[in-house]
Design a protein around this motif. Structure first.
Motif, short mmCIF file in Angstrom:
data_model
loop_
_atom_site.label_atom_id
_atom_site.label_comp_id
_atom_site.label_asym_id
_atom_site.label_seq_id
_atom_site.Cartn_x
_atom_site.Cartn_y
_atom_site.Cartn_z
N GLY A 1 0.82 -1.21 0.00
CA GLY A 1 0.00 0.00 0.00
C GLY A 1 0.85 1.25 0.00
O GLY A 1 0.67 2.14 -0.82
N ARG A 2 1.80 1.29 0.92
CA ARG A 2 2.65 2.47 0.98
C ARG A 2 3.46 2.66 -0.29
O ARG A 2 3.58 3.77 -0.81
N LEU A 3 4.02 1.58 -0.78
CA LEU A 3 4.86 1.70 -1.97
C LEU A 3 4.07 2.21 -3.16
O LEU A 3 4.54 3.07 -3.90
N SER A 4 2.85 1.71 -3.32
CA SER A 4 2.15 2.16 -4.51
C SER A 4 1.67 3.60 -4.36
O SER A 4 1.64 4.35 -5.33
N ARG A 5 1.36 4.00 -3.13
CA ARG A 5 1.00 5.41 -2.95
C ARG A 5 2.21 6.33 -3.20
O ARG A 5 2.07 7.40 -3.78
N HIS A 6 3.37 5.89 -2.77
CA HIS A 6 4.57 6.67 -3.05
C HIS A 6 4.82 6.80 -4.54
O HIS A 6 5.09 7.89 -5.05
N LEU A 7 4.75 5.69 -5.22
CA LEU A 7 4.95 5.72 -6.67
C LEU A 7 4.00 6.72 -7.31
O LEU A 7 4.42 7.60 -8.06
N GLN A 8 2.73 6.58 -6.97
CA GLN A 8 1.70 7.43 -7.54
C GLN A 8 1.99 8.90 -7.31
O GLN A 8 1.80 9.73 -8.20
N SER A 9 2.47 9.25 -6.12
CA SER A 9 2.62 10.68 -5.83
C SER A 9 4.00 11.20 -6.25
O SER A 9 4.13 12.37 -6.58
N ASP A 10 5.02 10.35 -6.26
CA ASP A 10 6.35 10.81 -6.67
C ASP A 10 6.45 10.92 -8.19
O ASP A 10 7.11 11.81 -8.72
N SER A 11 5.86 9.98 -8.87
CA SER A 11 5.95 9.96 -10.33
C SER A 11 4.54 10.07 -10.87
O SER A 11 3.63 10.33 -10.12
N LYS A 12 4.37 9.87 -12.15
CA LYS A 12 3.01 9.78 -12.64
C LYS A 12 2.66 8.35 -13.02
O LYS A 12 1.81 8.10 -13.84
N LEU A 13 3.34 7.40 -12.36
CA LEU A 13 3.08 6.00 -12.65
C LEU A 13 2.41 5.31 -11.46
O LEU A 13 2.76 5.57 -10.31
N SER A 14 1.47 4.45 -11.75
CA SER A 14 0.92 3.58 -10.72
C SER A 14 1.81 2.36 -10.59
O SER A 14 2.70 2.12 -11.41
N ALA A 15 1.56 1.57 -9.56
CA ALA A 15 2.33 0.34 -9.38
C ALA A 15 2.17 -0.56 -10.60
O ALA A 15 3.14 -1.18 -11.06
N ALA A 16 0.96 -0.60 -11.13
CA ALA A 16 0.71 -1.44 -12.30
C ALA A 16 1.51 -0.94 -13.51
O ALA A 16 2.13 -1.72 -14.22
N ASP A 17 1.49 0.37 -13.72
CA ASP A 17 2.28 0.94 -14.81
C ASP A 17 3.74 0.56 -14.67
O ASP A 17 4.40 0.18 -15.63
#
Lengths: 155, 155
Positions: free
Chosen positions: B28-44
DNA sequence: CTTACGTAATTGACGTGTCAACCAAAACGG
DNA sequence: CCGTTTTGGTTGACACGTCAATTACGTAAG
């Protein structure tokens, strides 16, 4: 600008990859089993498990979200969907006008009591049985350590 | 009717709970970080990582789904959304009329190259740094064992 | 009292995942 | 060849999760 990021070394990357793939496959299979064996999703199960383990099958909304470590809007949507299906109801909270209780209905109880045995069998079959008791303990201990580490860590 | 299901004993349940909670919190944390740091989701991220590690940034659709162990419809939706944002394109496959290639665009490359360093930092901070090298190896080994066990197991 | 601020919970919009149905091209069996 | 089955991939409907905004109540300060 960070010139060269600190990549993971091969052993670290291998461990991370194994963990991530295992975890994804495991929870994916388990939730598909739940869905097809019972009429509960993994989310439904978690919520009902928390409620039915609690005094009177009821819990304050915020306590519930903390108990399962979800964001409140997620819980709100989930409770809404479950209420629509008759698994839980919302009740007002006398001592705090903003508060709400979430309460498992008899159908909620019935649903989780029906779902639990098979679910536990799947957990056992896919996860527990893969390891010796000692290995399982180790995995549990390491998980607890990572959990504790994250809790001391900003966001 | 199963008279009394084989419940997990307390140690097993503790290990399972720790694992499940850790895993959920971590991803959960990792994907929220990805989403907010970059414009990529975990799936992307997963899809682009697979593509860009491959010859020419291109892969047959089915190989891609197997590589990341997703169902094809999930991948199809995901590729559709990513194509709409210009991260990948679909190309026809000459030697099999039904087949398709998925190809990372220059923007796709740029996006993942931008996202990767910070993502790795978060993985390190939240997960790797929680354990000693030896513990990490152990966790990786146990994960691999569970993974192997699941692969020998029906569905 | 009232203004302001924090807290409990809901809502809406949007991206994501699953299932089942579908379509078209290939491969197979006669 | 022609019909059937298998394979590669898409689609639509619906459940789920996240974020940002919102409502409504509680609380403390002036």
């Amino acid at each position: 600008m960070n010139a060269t990021p600190r990549w993971l070394d091969p052993e670290q990357k291998a461990a991370w990859d194994h963990f991530i793939r295992m975890q994804e496959k495991l929870v994916g299979r388990l939730s598909r089993h739940l869905q097809s064996d019972s009429k509960l999703s993994a989310a439904d199960y978690v919520v009902l498990a928390a409620l039915t383990e609690s005094e009177g099958g009821r819990m304050r909304f915020l306590n519930l979200t903390r108990r399962v470590e979800w964001e409140k809007s997620r819980m709100s949507h989930q409770v809404g969907r479950m209420a629509k299906r008759g698994l839980v109801t919302r009740e007002e909270c006398p001592e705090d006008g903003r508060g709400a209780f979430v309460v498992a209905t008899p159908e909620g109880y019935r649903a989780i009591e029906e779902a639990a045995p098979l679910h536990v069998e799947h957990v056992r079959r896919l996860f527990i049985d893969a390891l010796t008791q000692e290995e399982l303990d180790t995995l549990g201990r390491l998980s607890a350590r990572v959990l504790a580490h994250m809790e001391q860590q900003p966001d």
